[in-house]
Scaffold this motif. Sequence first.
Motif, PDB file in Angstrom:
ATOM      1  N   SER A  19      59.840  48.761  35.358  1.00  0.00           N
ATOM      2  CA  SER A  19      59.427  48.235  34.053  1.00  0.00           C
ATOM      3  C   SER A  19      59.135  46.746  34.155  1.00  0.00           C
ATOM      4  N   ALA A  20      59.965  46.028  34.891  1.00  0.00           N
ATOM      5  CA  ALA A  20      59.755  44.594  35.067  1.00  0.00           C
ATOM      6  C   ALA A  20      58.461  44.337  35.832  1.00  0.00           C
ATOM      7  N   LEU A  21      58.221  45.128  36.882  1.00  0.00           N
ATOM      8  CA  LEU A  21      56.983  44.980  37.643  1.00  0.00           C
ATOM      9  C   LEU A  21      55.763  45.294  36.778  1.00  0.00           C
ATOM     10  N   SER A  22      55.882  46.320  35.959  1.00  0.00           N
ATOM     11  CA  SER A  22      54.777  46.697  35.076  1.00  0.00           C
ATOM     12  C   SER A  22      54.490  45.588  34.070  1.00  0.00           C
ATOM     13  N   ALA A  23      55.531  45.000  33.505  1.00  0.00           N
ATOM     14  CA  ALA A  23      55.345  43.911  32.548  1.00  0.00           C
ATOM     15  C   ALA A  23      54.708  42.705  33.229  1.00  0.00           C
ATOM     16  N   GLN A  24      55.163  42.385  34.451  1.00  0.00           N
ATOM     17  CA  GLN A  24      54.600  41.268  35.206  1.00  0.00           C
ATOM     18  C   GLN A  24      53.127  41.541  35.511  1.00  0.00           C
ATOM     19  N   SER A  25      52.834  42.775  35.916  1.00  0.00           N
ATOM     20  CA  SER A  25      51.470  43.157  36.226  1.00  0.00           C
ATOM     21  C   SER A  25      50.581  43.004  34.994  1.00  0.00           C
ATOM     22  N   SER A  26      51.084  43.407  33.846  1.00  0.00           N
ATOM     23  CA  SER A  26      50.334  43.294  32.602  1.00  0.00           C
ATOM     24  C   SER A  26      50.075  41.825  32.256  1.00  0.00           C
ATOM     25  N   ARG A  27      51.073  40.974  32.449  1.00  0.00           N
ATOM     26  CA  ARG A  27      50.898  39.534  32.179  1.00  0.00           C
ATOM     27  C   ARG A  27      49.872  38.941  33.143  1.00  0.00           C
ATOM     28  N   ASP A  28      49.933  39.349  34.403  1.00  0.00           N
ATOM     29  CA  ASP A  28      48.972  38.856  35.390  1.00  0.00           C
ATOM     30  C   ASP A  28      47.547  39.260  35.007  1.00  0.00           C
ATOM     31  N   PHE A  29      47.389  40.487  34.565  1.00  0.00           N
ATOM     32  CA  PHE A  29      46.074  40.983  34.154  1.00  0.00           C
ATOM     33  C   PHE A  29      45.519  40.129  33.018  1.00  0.00           C
ATOM     34  N   VAL A  30      46.334  39.916  31.992  1.00  0.00           N
ATOM     35  CA  VAL A  30      45.894  39.131  30.830  1.00  0.00           C
ATOM     36  C   VAL A  30      45.558  37.705  31.256  1.00  0.00           C
ATOM     37  N   THR A  31      46.398  37.120  32.090  1.00  0.00           N
ATOM     38  CA  THR A  31      46.165  35.749  32.561  1.00  0.00           C
ATOM     39  C   THR A  31      44.847  35.653  33.319  1.00  0.00           C
ATOM     40  N   GLN A  32      44.609  36.591  34.211  1.00  0.00           N
ATOM     41  CA  GLN A  32      43.376  36.571  35.002  1.00  0.00           C
ATOM     42  C   GLN A  32      42.141  36.811  34.119  1.00  0.00           C
ATOM     43  N   MET A  33      42.265  37.705  33.153  1.00  0.00           N
ATOM     44  CA  MET A  33      41.146  37.953  32.233  1.00  0.00           C
ATOM     45  C   MET A  33      40.828  36.679  31.448  1.00  0.00           C
ATOM     46  N   ARG A  34      41.860  35.978  31.003  1.00  0.00           N
ATOM     47  CA  ARG A  34      41.644  34.729  30.259  1.00  0.00           C
ATOM     48  C   ARG A  34      40.989  33.669  31.143  1.00  0.00           C
ATOM     49  N   ARG A  35      41.441  33.594  32.381  1.00  0.00           N
ATOM     50  CA  ARG A  35      40.846  32.638  33.313  1.00  0.00           C
ATOM     51  C   ARG A  35      39.360  32.923  33.500  1.00  0.00           C
ATOM     52  N   ALA A  36      39.047  34.187  33.742  1.00  0.00           N
ATOM     53  CA  ALA A  36      37.651  34.572  33.959  1.00  0.00           C
ATOM     54  C   ALA A  36      36.809  34.309  32.716  1.00  0.00           C
ATOM     55  N   GLU A  46      29.714  32.657  38.491  1.00  0.00           N
ATOM     56  CA  GLU A  46      30.101  33.058  39.849  1.00  0.00           C
ATOM     57  C   GLU A  46      31.619  33.131  39.984  1.00  0.00           C
ATOM     58  N   GLU A  47      32.328  32.131  39.432  1.00  0.00           N
ATOM     59  CA  GLU A  47      33.798  32.142  39.497  1.00  0.00           C
ATOM     60  C   GLU A  47      34.354  33.289  38.663  1.00  0.00           C
ATOM     61  N   ALA A  48      33.769  33.487  37.492  1.00  0.00           N
ATOM     62  CA  ALA A  48      34.209  34.594  36.638  1.00  0.00           C
ATOM     63  C   ALA A  48      34.007  35.918  37.370  1.00  0.00           C
ATOM     64  N   LEU A  49      32.874  36.059  38.033  1.00  0.00           N
ATOM     65  CA  LEU A  49      32.573  37.286  38.764  1.00  0.00           C
ATOM     66  C   LEU A  49      33.618  37.553  39.843  1.00  0.00           C
ATOM     67  N   LYS A  50      34.006  36.521  40.584  1.00  0.00           N
ATOM     68  CA  LYS A  50      35.020  36.694  41.631  1.00  0.00           C
ATOM     69  C   LYS A  50      36.313  37.261  41.052  1.00  0.00           C
ATOM     70  N   ILE A  51      36.737  36.724  39.928  1.00  0.00           N
ATOM     71  CA  ILE A  51      37.990  37.192  39.310  1.00  0.00           C
ATOM     72  C   ILE A  51      37.835  38.625  38.823  1.00  0.00           C
ATOM     73  N   TYR A  52      36.726  38.912  38.170  1.00  0.00           N
ATOM     74  CA  TYR A  52      36.522  40.283  37.681  1.00  0.00           C
ATOM     75  C   TYR A  52      36.462  41.282  38.836  1.00  0.00           C
ATOM     76  N   GLN A  53      35.847  40.891  39.935  1.00  0.00           N
ATOM     77  CA  GLN A  53      35.791  41.793  41.084  1.00  0.00           C
ATOM     78  C   GLN A  53      37.184  42.019  41.672  1.00  0.00           C
ATOM     79  N   GLN A  54      38.000  40.978  41.703  1.00  0.00           N
ATOM     80  CA  GLN A  54      39.383  41.138  42.169  1.00  0.00           C
ATOM     81  C   GLN A  54      40.147  42.075  41.230  1.00  0.00           C
ATOM     82  N   LEU A  55      39.979  41.867  39.939  1.00  0.00           N
ATOM     83  CA  LEU A  55      40.658  42.727  38.967  1.00  0.00           C
ATOM     84  C   LEU A  55      40.193  44.174  39.090  1.00  0.00           C
ATOM     85  N   ASP A  56      38.911  44.354  39.364  1.00  0.00           N
ATOM     86  CA  ASP A  56      38.386  45.710  39.519  1.00  0.00           C
ATOM     87  C   ASP A  56      39.001  46.404  40.736  1.00  0.00           C
TER      88      ASP A  56
END
Length: 192
Positions: A19-36, A46-56
């Motif tokens: 559960s802790a890992l899942s919550a951390q993963s969810s926070r990381d996802f949101v953080t990366q989406m906001r960054r992109a 180009e930078e946004a694309l790199k992040i989206y490709q990593q998330l994908d």
Amino acid sequence: MKRTISIICILIAISLSSSALSAQSSRDFVTQMRRATGYERGGDYEEALKIYQQLDTIYPNNPQVEEKLRRIYQLLKRYDQLVALLKKQLARSPQSPQLRIALGDALFKSGRRKEAEGEWEKVIDLDPTQATSYRSVAIAYINNGLVEEGVQVYLRGREQVGQKSLFSQELARLYETQKDYARATKEYLTFL
């Protein structure tokens, strides 16, 4: 008894850690989406694309990520990558007219007109009795500068659906832009 309690404690610990890992993963996802998204707003696609490709890669088939990738590929005119993404999405949702229209658009913009037209025709084939199928395809043609082809789709749709005044307004406006006032007037009268 001690063994049962030990097993229960281990299961609870595993559950809490996942559960802790899942919550951390969810926070990381949101953080990366906001960054992109921040990079997008700043015009650094180009930078946004790199992040989206990593998330994908981390979150495959995530609709939010795929939608962002579609948008960035369009902005950067990377139509071959867009085509690949849309084909992957269509493999999961082959009955989606929106995806087929988008794929046709990307194919057309990458110089593959015949393939684009094939995808657009598949939209009509999905439900040839629905006016919306013809409307979507006609708009796709028109948006890509193929006005006469769009007109022909409207006319075919009118015939197939069996409604004489169907698409009268759309056709009248198109005829007006082509300075064919006689046909435009005829369509407006059909509408009335």
